[in-house]
Motif scaffolding. Structure first.
Motif, PDB file in Angstrom:
ATOM      1  N   TRP A  52     -68.805  -8.392 116.137  1.00 30.45           N
ATOM      2  CA  TRP A  52     -69.826  -7.250 116.182  1.00 30.45           C
ATOM      3  C   TRP A  52     -69.987  -6.575 117.434  1.00 30.45           C
ATOM      4  CZ3 TRP A  52     -72.301  -3.644 113.945  1.00 30.45           C
ATOM      5  CH2 TRP A  52     -73.636  -3.292 114.230  1.00 30.45           C
ATOM      6  N   LEU A  56     -69.309  -2.952 118.892  1.00 28.25           N
ATOM      7  CA  LEU A  56     -70.557  -2.267 119.158  1.00 28.25           C
ATOM      8  C   LEU A  56     -70.165  -1.633 120.428  1.00 28.25           C
ATOM      9  CD1 LEU A  56     -73.246  -1.749 117.890  1.00 28.25           C
ATOM     10  CD2 LEU A  56     -74.117  -3.430 119.392  1.00 28.25           C
ATOM     11  N   ILE A  65     -71.931   6.003 118.624  1.00 26.41           N
ATOM     12  CA  ILE A  65     -73.337   5.533 118.308  1.00 26.41           C
ATOM     13  C   ILE A  65     -74.239   6.043 119.289  1.00 26.41           C
ATOM     14  CG2 ILE A  65     -72.958   3.523 119.593  1.00 26.41           C
ATOM     15  CD1 ILE A  65     -74.521   1.882 117.775  1.00 26.41           C
ATOM     16  N   PHE A  70     -77.579   1.945 120.035  1.00 34.43           N
ATOM     17  CA  PHE A  70     -76.668   0.913 120.786  1.00 34.43           C
ATOM     18  C   PHE A  70     -77.537  -0.209 121.526  1.00 34.43           C
ATOM     19  CE2 PHE A  70     -74.566  -0.337 124.866  1.00 34.43           C
ATOM     20  CZ  PHE A  70     -73.691  -0.987 124.239  1.00 34.43           C
ATOM     21  N   HIS A 174     -71.361   2.240 113.072  1.00 31.74           N
ATOM     22  CA  HIS A 174     -71.708   0.881 113.222  1.00 31.74           C
ATOM     23  C   HIS A 174     -71.750  -0.010 111.837  1.00 31.74           C
ATOM     24  CE1 HIS A 174     -74.877   3.883 112.720  1.00 31.74           C
ATOM     25  NE2 HIS A 174     -75.375   3.146 112.029  1.00 31.74           N
ATOM     26  N   ASN A 208     -80.209  -7.140 112.881  1.00 31.76           N
ATOM     27  CA  ASN A 208     -79.693  -5.911 112.774  1.00 31.76           C
ATOM     28  C   ASN A 208     -80.141  -5.175 111.480  1.00 31.76           C
ATOM     29  OD1 ASN A 208     -77.770  -6.691 114.804  1.00 31.76           O
ATOM     30  ND2 ASN A 208     -76.237  -6.937 113.355  1.00 31.76           N
TER      31      ASN A 208
END
Length: 319
Positions: A52, A56, A65, A70, A174, A208
């Motif tokens: 992840w 990211l 993003i 972020f 994302h 998240n």
């Protein structure tokens, strides 16, 4: 290509973590809260977190993003690290709450605060009030996701559902990164679980979801209720169970097996059946959001549905 790489990375990392955990006897302890009877390796959430955050950073470096999203999501790294040590050393509840509170505050600052809360008949725009709401929402989402990570495939499939639903409704790379990060782990966890994600995975996923909720609520205030509907199974089950235990004068900090998904399992349903039931219910919730334009009508219908499901669970296994 990046999504395929992350999917394979998550799959392989979970496999190696599983084998390492077996070799070192790092297995989940069976206790009164457990819905399992066989000691099983844990720590699969490390694979989720690793892929992840790699994904990211990739999105950030390729400008896919927004910076505030972020940085807010990046704060989740702290939750993952602390939860990793909690899985190993069982940190005190007080220390975990302090860390979660700090992360919540930093996450709110990173996302730019919560602009407003639209209840339909009135709107709260006072930043002090909205950010207090945001703080408690983040802390609650972190913990409730952890509470509901109790049977095979349940927490992982919820994350995949929310990510796919988020992508279909709002777009955003994302979401795709989170889908593949969890799917690689879910291969080993769905059905007859070979490994559990542990707190390192569940608390990160809860965080998240909270950040996604805040971020899209700031884009359009009514998006808050879309996320409440999509997250309805976990949110409804955890919140109602907490209130019922409090009304029964139970020690709410004590481990238990009274969540709806646990009671379905106790009634004789397999982990596989409970998880698939939840997946089907999630699809219905998504359909409600997708096809009903009035979000408050959608919210009402979804809550009626969830109440009926709770009644069904009650008939299968009393609280």
């Amino acid at each position: 290509m990046i999504y395929l790489f992350l999917l394979i990375a998550s799959f392989l990392l979970t496999y190696f973590i599983k084998n390492y955990a077996i070799k070192k006897s790092l297995v989940a302890v069976i206790n009164e809260r457990s819905s399992h009877t066989t000691p099983t390796p844990q720590g699969g959430g490390i694979a989720i977190a690793t892929t992840w955050f790699v994904g990211l950073f990739y999105l950030y470096l390729t400008n896919e993003i927004e910076a505030n999203l972020f940085y807010a999501l990046l704060v989740g790294l702290v939750i993952s690290i602390v939860s990793f040590f909690d899985d190993i050393y069982e940190l005190s509840a007080k220390l975990r709450l302090i860390v979660q509170s700090m992360v919540a505050v930093v996450g709110i600052v990173a996302i730019g605060g919560w602009n407003s809360i639209d209840f339909g008949f009135f709107i709260i725009e006072n930043q002090i009030i909205t950010n207090i709401f945001a703080f408690f929402m983040i802390v609650w989402f972190i913990n409730l996701y952890n509470f509901l990570d109790g049977i095979n495939g349940y927490a992982g499939s919820e994350a995949v559902f929310l990510s796919i639903a988020g992508f279909l409704l709002f777009g955003g790379s994302h979401f795709l990164v989170l889908v593949v990060a969890v799917l690689g782990f879910l291969f080993w966890n769905y059905g007859n679980a070979k490994i559990f994600m542990g707190d390192v995975g569940s608390t990160l996923l809860g965080y998240n979801v909270a950040i996604f909720t805040l971020y899209y609520a700031n884009k359009e205030s009514l998006n808050l209720w879309i996320w409440m509907i999509l997250f309805g199974i976990f949110l409804f089950d955890a919140t109602i169970t907490l209130f019922r235990r409090k009304l029964n004068n139970e020690n709410i900090s004590k481990a238990h097996k009274k969540h709806a998904y646990q009671r379905l399992n106790q009634s004789g349903w397999s982990h596989f059946k409970v998880t698939n039931f939840a997946i089907g219910l999630n699809i219905v919730l998504f359909s409600i959001v997708y096809f009903i334009s009035n979000i408050f009508l959608a919210l009402l219908i979804s809550h009626i549905l969830l109440i009926l499901v709770l009644k069904f669970v009650e008939n299968k296994k009393k609280f």
